[in-house]
Design a protein around this motif. Sequence first.
Motif, PDB file in Angstrom:
ATOM      1  N   GLU A   1       0.846  -1.193   0.000  1.00 53.66           N
ATOM      2  CA  GLU A   1       0.000   0.000   0.000  1.00 53.66           C
ATOM      3  C   GLU A   1       0.883   1.245   0.000  1.00 53.66           C
ATOM      4  O   GLU A   1       1.886   1.300   0.718  1.00 53.66           O
ATOM      5  CB  GLU A   1      -0.886  -0.007   1.245  1.00 53.66           C
ATOM      6  CG  GLU A   1      -1.889   1.093   1.287  1.00 53.66           C
ATOM      7  CD  GLU A   1      -2.862   0.960   2.453  1.00 53.66           C
ATOM      8  OE1 GLU A   1      -3.338   2.002   2.904  1.00 53.66           O
ATOM      9  OE2 GLU A   1      -3.118  -0.176   2.889  1.00 53.66           O
ATOM     10  N   HIS A   2       0.500   2.235  -0.816  1.00 52.76           N
ATOM     11  CA  HIS A   2       1.250   3.486  -0.916  1.00 52.76           C
ATOM     12  C   HIS A   2       0.279   4.650  -1.059  1.00 52.76           C
ATOM     13  O   HIS A   2      -0.783   4.512  -1.681  1.00 52.76           O
ATOM     14  CB  HIS A   2       2.175   3.490  -2.143  1.00 52.76           C
ATOM     15  CG  HIS A   2       3.230   2.453  -2.110  1.00 52.76           C
ATOM     16  ND1 HIS A   2       4.372   2.577  -1.356  1.00 52.76           N
ATOM     17  CD2 HIS A   2       3.333   1.254  -2.736  1.00 52.76           C
ATOM     18  CE1 HIS A   2       5.121   1.510  -1.523  1.00 52.76           C
ATOM     19  NE2 HIS A   2       4.517   0.684  -2.360  1.00 52.76           N
ATOM     20  N   VAL A   3       0.654   5.794  -0.515  1.00 54.75           N
ATOM     21  CA  VAL A   3      -0.063   7.041  -0.757  1.00 54.75           C
ATOM     22  C   VAL A   3       0.710   7.770  -1.847  1.00 54.75           C
ATOM     23  O   VAL A   3       1.930   7.944  -1.753  1.00 54.75           O
ATOM     24  CB  VAL A   3      -0.154   7.895   0.523  1.00 54.75           C
ATOM     25  CG1 VAL A   3      -0.794   9.239   0.216  1.00 54.75           C
ATOM     26  CG2 VAL A   3      -0.935   7.166   1.597  1.00 54.75           C
ATOM     27  N   LEU A   4       0.011   8.178  -2.907  1.00 60.58           N
ATOM     28  CA  LEU A   4       0.639   8.798  -4.065  1.00 60.58           C
ATOM     29  C   LEU A   4       0.449  10.307  -4.037  1.00 60.58           C
ATOM     30  O   LEU A   4      -0.623  10.791  -3.675  1.00 60.58           O
ATOM     31  CB  LEU A   4       0.031   8.243  -5.349  1.00 60.58           C
ATOM     32  CG  LEU A   4       0.025   6.724  -5.506  1.00 60.58           C
ATOM     33  CD1 LEU A   4      -0.685   6.335  -6.782  1.00 60.58           C
ATOM     34  CD2 LEU A   4       1.434   6.184  -5.490  1.00 60.58           C
ATOM     35  N   VAL A   5       1.495  11.030  -4.418  1.00 57.93           N
ATOM     36  CA  VAL A   5       1.421  12.488  -4.535  1.00 57.93           C
ATOM     37  C   VAL A   5       2.048  12.907  -5.861  1.00 57.93           C
ATOM     38  O   VAL A   5       2.906  12.215  -6.401  1.00 57.93           O
ATOM     39  CB  VAL A   5       2.133  13.204  -3.355  1.00 57.93           C
ATOM     40  CG1 VAL A   5       1.429  12.917  -2.043  1.00 57.93           C
ATOM     41  CG2 VAL A   5       3.591  12.818  -3.267  1.00 57.93           C
ATOM     42  N   ALA A   6       1.616  14.078  -6.362  1.00 61.12           N
ATOM     43  CA  ALA A   6       2.165  14.591  -7.612  1.00 61.12           C
ATOM     44  C   ALA A   6       3.516  15.251  -7.381  1.00 61.12           C
ATOM     45  O   ALA A   6       4.398  15.194  -8.230  1.00 61.12           O
ATOM     46  CB  ALA A   6       1.195  15.573  -8.244  1.00 61.12           C
ATOM     47  N   SER A   7       3.696  15.878  -6.216  1.00 58.58           N
ATOM     48  CA  SER A   7       4.971  16.513  -5.872  1.00 58.58           C
ATOM     49  C   SER A   7       5.024  16.701  -4.371  1.00 58.58           C
ATOM     50  O   SER A   7       4.006  16.633  -3.687  1.00 58.58           O
ATOM     51  CB  SER A   7       5.128  17.864  -6.581  1.00 58.58           C
ATOM     52  OG  SER A   7       4.133  18.754  -6.125  1.00 58.58           O
ATOM     53  N   LEU A   8       6.233  16.952  -3.873  1.00 53.08           N
ATOM     54  CA  LEU A   8       6.427  17.186  -2.447  1.00 53.08           C
ATOM     55  C   LEU A   8       6.766  18.644  -2.217  1.00 53.08           C
ATOM     56  O   LEU A   8       7.584  19.220  -2.930  1.00 53.08           O
ATOM     57  CB  LEU A   8       7.560  16.314  -1.901  1.00 53.08           C
ATOM     58  CG  LEU A   8       7.291  14.822  -1.824  1.00 53.08           C
ATOM     59  CD1 LEU A   8       8.544  14.079  -1.383  1.00 53.08           C
ATOM     60  CD2 LEU A   8       6.167  14.533  -0.846  1.00 53.08           C
ATOM     61  N   ASN A   9       6.150  19.231  -1.232  1.00 58.89           N
ATOM     62  CA  ASN A   9       6.471  20.598  -0.831  1.00 58.89           C
ATOM     63  C   ASN A   9       7.220  20.523   0.483  1.00 58.89           C
ATOM     64  O   ASN A   9       6.640  20.277   1.525  1.00 58.89           O
ATOM     65  CB  ASN A   9       5.201  21.434  -0.647  1.00 58.89           C
ATOM     66  CG  ASN A   9       4.451  21.602  -1.943  1.00 58.89           C
ATOM     67  OD1 ASN A   9       5.053  21.586  -3.002  1.00 58.89           O
ATOM     68  ND2 ASN A   9       3.142  21.754  -1.857  1.00 58.89           N
ATOM     69  N   GLY A  10       8.517  20.678   0.412  1.00 60.76           N
ATOM     70  CA  GLY A  10       9.309  20.638   1.637  1.00 60.76           C
ATOM     71  C   GLY A  10      10.024  19.318   1.813  1.00 60.76           C
ATOM     72  O   GLY A  10      10.477  18.687   0.872  1.00 60.76           O
ATOM     73  N   GLU A  11      10.089  18.869   3.051  1.00 60.49           N
ATOM     74  CA  GLU A  11      10.894  17.719   3.436  1.00 60.49           C
ATOM     75  C   GLU A  11      10.237  16.395   3.043  1.00 60.49           C
ATOM     76  O   GLU A  11       9.041  16.202   3.223  1.00 60.49           O
ATOM     77  CB  GLU A  11      11.083  17.759   4.952  1.00 60.49           C
ATOM     78  CG  GLU A  11      12.110  16.801   5.458  1.00 60.49           C
ATOM     79  CD  GLU A  11      12.357  16.997   6.941  1.00 60.49           C
ATOM     80  OE1 GLU A  11      12.326  15.995   7.652  1.00 60.49           O
ATOM     81  OE2 GLU A  11      12.558  18.140   7.356  1.00 60.49           O
ATOM     82  N   ASP A  12      11.029  15.477   2.521  1.00 60.96           N
ATOM     83  CA  ASP A  12      10.551  14.140   2.150  1.00 60.96           C
ATOM     84  C   ASP A  12      10.652  13.234   3.356  1.00 60.96           C
ATOM     85  O   ASP A  12      11.730  12.930   3.837  1.00 60.96           O
ATOM     86  CB  ASP A  12      11.390  13.593   0.993  1.00 60.96           C
ATOM     87  CG  ASP A  12      10.956  12.207   0.557  1.00 60.96           C
ATOM     88  OD1 ASP A  12       9.889  11.739   1.001  1.00 60.96           O
ATOM     89  OD2 ASP A  12      11.681  11.593  -0.231  1.00 60.96           O
ATOM     90  N   THR A  13       9.516  12.787   3.870  1.00 66.85           N
ATOM     91  CA  THR A  13       9.521  11.915   5.049  1.00 66.85           C
ATOM     92  C   THR A  13       9.537  10.448   4.670  1.00 66.85           C
ATOM     93  O   THR A  13       9.648   9.594   5.539  1.00 66.85           O
ATOM     94  CB  THR A  13       8.282  12.190   5.926  1.00 66.85           C
ATOM     95  OG1 THR A  13       7.107  11.906   5.147  1.00 66.85           O
ATOM     96  CG2 THR A  13       8.260  13.629   6.403  1.00 66.85           C
ATOM     97  N   GLY A  14       9.390  10.141   3.400  1.00 70.38           N
ATOM     98  CA  GLY A  14       9.417   8.748   2.968  1.00 70.38           C
ATOM     99  C   GLY A  14       8.078   8.053   3.037  1.00 70.38           C
ATOM    100  O   GLY A  14       7.963   6.893   2.683  1.00 70.38           O
ATOM    101  N   GLU A  15       7.030   8.736   3.486  1.00 65.26           N
ATOM    102  CA  GLU A  15       5.735   8.085   3.590  1.00 65.26           C
ATOM    103  C   GLU A  15       4.873   8.247   2.341  1.00 65.26           C
ATOM    104  O   GLU A  15       3.824   7.646   2.232  1.00 65.26           O
ATOM    105  CB  GLU A  15       4.983   8.582   4.818  1.00 65.26           C
ATOM    106  CG  GLU A  15       4.681  10.069   4.807  1.00 65.26           C
ATOM    107  CD  GLU A  15       4.051  10.539   6.100  1.00 65.26           C
ATOM    108  OE1 GLU A  15       2.831  10.388   6.217  1.00 65.26           O
ATOM    109  OE2 GLU A  15       4.785  11.026   6.956  1.00 65.26           O
TER     110      GLU A  15
END
Length: 165
Positions: free
Chosen positions: A82-96
């Motif tokens: 299972e993964h949560v998908l995002v188009a882009s990250l704003n700020g710090e990448d937490t790996g989740e």
Amino acid sequence: MFLELKKLFFGESGREEFSGALDWSTVTYSGCCPFSAPVRVSGTVSNTSGIVRLVYRAETRLKMPCDRCAAETEKEFSKAFEHVLVASLNGEDTGEFLVVEPGYRLNMDELALADMLLEFPSKYLCKEDCKGLCPGCGANLNSEECRCGAKPVDPRLEILKNLIS
């Protein structure tokens, strides 16, 4: 296999199912090609309240040598991811979160391979109580007796032999 996710990212809600077979017969892991059959993946991508979630299951047969006795072993592998998908990250990448490619595409070949390799056991055994190979004569102790006769004593324990005599 690519998943096209543009409709899900721009819609308020929605759900798409997918399934397919991935051919990884040329992928090597620990010096062998463990994927003896195509990897079957099936799952859903859904957008609920603006959160795009990927849930899928990967199934195949793994064919690898046992780490103790070197016997060729074939086992079923089935795991849910299972993964949560995002188009882009704003700020710090937490790996989740998993960032999708530009154009809102997701390469399932790369994702499923990475997920599966992370779930492989650190020791691949033919059976839990595998006895391995004799260090002296090389006999497979699961199917035959040791041919070298005397059992070698671990040099670290040699001093204990003197206590008995």
